[in-house]
Write a protein that holds these residues in place. Structure first.
Motif, PDB file in Angstrom:
ATOM      1  N   HIS A   8     -10.298 -17.117   6.295  1.00  0.00           N
ATOM      2  CA  HIS A   8     -11.501 -16.984   7.127  1.00  0.00           C
ATOM      3  C   HIS A   8     -11.514 -15.650   7.870  1.00  0.00           C
ATOM      4  CE1 HIS A   8     -12.890 -21.151   6.659  1.00  0.00           C
ATOM      5  NE2 HIS A   8     -11.603 -21.413   6.501  1.00  0.00           N
ATOM      6  N   GLU A  62     -16.919 -21.684   2.081  1.00  0.00           N
ATOM      7  CA  GLU A  62     -16.469 -23.068   2.336  1.00  0.00           C
ATOM      8  C   GLU A  62     -17.653 -23.818   2.940  1.00  0.00           C
ATOM      9  OE1 GLU A  62     -13.093 -23.545   5.013  1.00  0.00           O
ATOM     10  OE2 GLU A  62     -12.732 -25.574   4.258  1.00  0.00           O
ATOM     11  N   ASP A 242      -5.763 -21.271   4.339  1.00  0.00           N
ATOM     12  CA  ASP A 242      -6.775 -21.616   5.349  1.00  0.00           C
ATOM     13  C   ASP A 242      -6.481 -20.843   6.637  1.00  0.00           C
ATOM     14  OD1 ASP A 242      -9.044 -22.792   6.332  1.00  0.00           O
ATOM     15  OD2 ASP A 242      -8.284 -24.851   6.265  1.00  0.00           O
TER      16      ASP A 242
HETATM   17 FE    FE Z   1     -11.093 -23.287   5.842  1.00  0.00          FE
END
Ligand code: FE
Ligand code: AMP
Ligand code: ZN
Ligand code: FE
Length: 270
Positions: A8, A62, A242
């Motif tokens: 991210h 996502e 993540d």
């Molecule tokens: Fe994520």
């Protein structure tokens, strides 16, 4: 080859700008990354420009979906970031996430916790395309309403906490269709293993292409179990950290090898 397929940036709730993510990936010894921000493709172009061939940046997203089990995230890979429906979705998601954030602030206000929307944006640093709960958690900590981000999630804004409002943007099947429409592959993000056997057939029916399998802190027997179930359904497996920021360690601390995800990368032409 060292690969991380789930990262991210500040386009959503990560702490590094997209260009800085590409640079951190290079410094962390990664060769292939996917920038997969929540409900936005806004960071992809600048990450790709900054990567300058040193790191391959797969365009990804996502998607927040709602499901009987609660929030469920669907990753889209190898998407065309210029696809009109995806751009339209991003614009709609940006507005819906702002409305949802204001709803959460109203709920908090109902219990005497008064945080302004502008404080949430301040906590995000630059204005994100996609405002989210981690921004709110930081604002709550800053104002002394929570001790830590975890405390904010546990008591106030987590999936089962009183001020939580879901982001009702799409069902998993709609998300899969959107990803396919944009030329991508749809992968169930961080699936809970107890949900997998029951839910997978319906998602496969809807066109699911893969499941996220290799992740930090997922023990080997668990990822092997996910890989076995994926193989039974002829699905790809992927892996990623993540990663949202330095508090999760250094980008590149976690990586999968080409062998782990070779069929998936082959399908994407990498
Ligand atoms: Fe994520
Ligand atoms: P949102 O998309 O606004 O619903 O926020 C979801 C994001 O919040 C996830 O991607 C995580 O980054 C973060 N998150 C969810 N649950 C927790 C938790 N219990 N503690 C810390 N962060 C969390
Ligand atoms: Zn997040
Ligand atoms: Fe997620």
């Amino acid at each position: 080859m060292r690969i991380d397929l789930h990262i991210h940036s500040t386009a959503s709730d990560g702490s590094l700008a997209p260009a800085a993510v590409a640079e951190a990936a290079r410094l962390g010894g990664l060769h292939v990354i996917a920038l997969a921000d929540h409900d936005t493709i806004a960071g992809i172009a600048s990450a790709q420009v900054a990567a300058t061939g040193a790191v391959h940046v797969i365009p990804a997203i996502e998607l927040s979906t709602y499901h009987s089990s609660g929030e469920l995230h669907m990753l889209g890979y190898f998407i065309n970031p210029q696809h009109p429906e995806l751009i339209e979705y991003g614009d709609r998601a940006s507005g819906a996430r702002e409305t949802r954030m204001r709803d959460m602030l109203a709920r908090l206000g109902g219990s005497g916790i008064n945080v302004a929307f502008e404080e949430v944006l301040d906590a995000a640093g630059s204005k994100p395309s996609s405002v989210g709960r981690p921004h709110l958690a930081r604002a709550l900590v800053k104002r002394g309403y929570a001790h830590t981000v975890s405390d904010a999630f546990d008591r106030l804004i987590g999936d089962h906490a009183p001020a939580f409002v879901p982001t009702r943007l799409a069902t998993p099947a709609e998300a899969i269709d959107l990803i396919h429409g944009a030329g991508g592959l749809a992968v169930w993000a961080h699936p809970r293993s107890e949900l997998l056997p029951g839910e997978l057939p319906a998602f496969v029916e809807a066109g699911l292409d893969g499941v996220e399998c290799y992740r930090p802190r997922v023990p080997h027997p668990e990822s092997e179990r996910i890989a076995r179930i994926a193989a039974e359904h002829e699905l790809f497996v992927t892996g990623g950290s993540d990663w949202h920021g330095e508090w999760q360690g250094r980008l590149g601390d976690f990586a999968v090898g080409r062998d782990d995800v070779s069929e998936f990368l082959d399908a994407g032409g990498i």
